[in-house]
Scaffold this motif. Structure first.
Motif, PDB file in Angstrom:
ATOM      1  N   THR A   1    -119.548 -61.871  -5.025  1.00  0.00           N
ATOM      2  CA  THR A   1    -121.021 -62.233  -5.118  1.00  0.00           C
ATOM      3  C   THR A   1    -121.769 -60.936  -4.825  1.00  0.00           C
ATOM      4  OG1 THR A   1    -120.592 -64.294  -4.513  1.00  0.00           O
ATOM      5  CG2 THR A   1    -122.672 -63.560  -4.498  1.00  0.00           C
TER       6      THR A   1
ATOM      7  N   LEU B   1    -125.538 -59.138  -4.131  1.00  0.00           N
ATOM      8  CA  LEU B   1    -126.504 -59.411  -3.470  1.00  0.00           C
ATOM      9  C   LEU B   1    -127.414 -58.167  -3.556  1.00  0.00           C
ATOM     10  CD1 LEU B   1    -124.932 -60.576   0.219  1.00  0.00           C
ATOM     11  CD2 LEU B   1    -125.920 -61.902  -1.753  1.00  0.00           C
TER      12      LEU B   1
ATOM     13  N   GLU C   1    -129.029 -63.438  -3.508  1.00  0.00           N
ATOM     14  CA  GLU C   1    -127.816 -63.381  -4.633  1.00  0.00           C
ATOM     15  C   GLU C   1    -128.578 -63.042  -5.801  1.00  0.00           C
ATOM     16  OE1 GLU C   1    -124.554 -66.484  -6.616  1.00  0.00           O
ATOM     17  OE2 GLU C   1    -125.656 -67.326  -4.741  1.00  0.00           O
TER      18      GLU C   1
ATOM     19  N   THR D   1    -127.866 -63.320  -9.700  1.00  0.00           N
ATOM     20  CA  THR D   1    -126.915 -64.300 -10.690  1.00  0.00           C
ATOM     21  C   THR D   1    -126.941 -63.869 -12.194  1.00  0.00           C
ATOM     22  OG1 THR D   1    -128.983 -65.624 -11.009  1.00  0.00           O
ATOM     23  CG2 THR D   1    -127.169 -66.172  -9.274  1.00  0.00           C
TER      24      THR D   1
END
Length: 248
Positions: free
Chosen positions: A144, A146, A151, A153
């Motif tokens: 993921t 950051l 986060e 996306t």
């Protein structure tokens, strides 16, 4: 910890006089921790590569995916003995979770992670940052991105887990982004071998050619200061006690 699944496969082959038809199904026991309440049990049946029926422990019933199996599924959902059998299978799944977690922890291989740039960003064109995880086991892993702790996306592309052929896997995630000087970019890795998610910070690096110029420039400056200092000391030592008279 990433969700882990235990798969039990049953393969059935049906042959007719004209050609072969096959049907297969498997059961999937999924869990994300030693807490048995976080476990789920699924069943899937395929016919000639098409999913036709599934079972979900959360719903506690079968689901049909074709018109021809609707009537069959209605009968399955009315069969209390079969539903009890599926519930019993889920109970066995829950009871086996602690043992499975222990086995996975003993055999888990921690991923080796690199976060680096392959394309330098400009004021108009985004750069590409890659988060690569290598040599990990078991297969499920989550990467993921950051940005300043939040986060990211959008502008993210990730590969599937790819086998190295030695029971180990690798996965890569690509972030296309134009960072600002104050941004902190990190890759968060979640895996069964890690008790808690780990963060890997992307560090901005100076291009090699520019590094060389900076090193040469700094060395030249220091060398110049050294010669200047020596000259001042020599001048003071040899002019002590003398008076300099201007020459007109």
């Amino acid at each position: 910890m990433s969700t882990v699944g235990l798969h039990l496969l049953c393969l059935c082959l049906f042959i007719s006089t004209t050609d072969a038809h096959y049907m297969y199904g498997f059961e999937n026991c999924q869990f994300s921790s030693e807490d048995e309440h976080e476990s789920m049990f699924f069943g899937y049946v395929y016919y000639n590569k098409q999913l036709i029926v599934s079972y979900n422990s959360t719903e506690g019933k079968f689901t049909s995916y074709t018109e021809k199996t609707k009537e069959i599924v209605n009968g399955l959902n009315k069969n209390q003995h079969l539903l009890n059998e599926m519930k019993h299978a889920h109970d066995e799944c829950k009871q086996g979770v602690p043992d499975m977690v222990k086995i996975l922890e003993e055999s888990a291989q921690k991923p080796q992670v690199r976060v680096f740039s392959t394309k330098t960003a400009t004021s108009h064109q985004p750069g590409i940052i890659i988060c690569s995880a290598y040599n990990f086991y078991p297969k499920p892993i989550t990467l993921t991105w950051l940005r300043n702790g939040e986060e990211v996306t959008s502008e993210v592309i990730s590969t599937d887990e790819m086998s190295d052929g030695n029971w180990l896997y690798q996965k890569h995630s690509y972030l296309e982004y134009i960072p600002t000087p104050t941004d902190t970019i990190e890759c968060m890795v979640e895996h069964a071998s890690l008790p808690t998610p780990e963060l890997y910070k992307w560090g901005r690096t100076v291009p090699k050619s520019r590094k060389n110029k900076i090193i040469v420039g700094t060395a030249g400056l220091l060398l110049g200061l050294a010669f200047t200092t020596i000259g001042v000391i020599y001048y003071k030592k040899h002019t002590k006690g003398h008076v300099l008279v201007p020459n007109y």
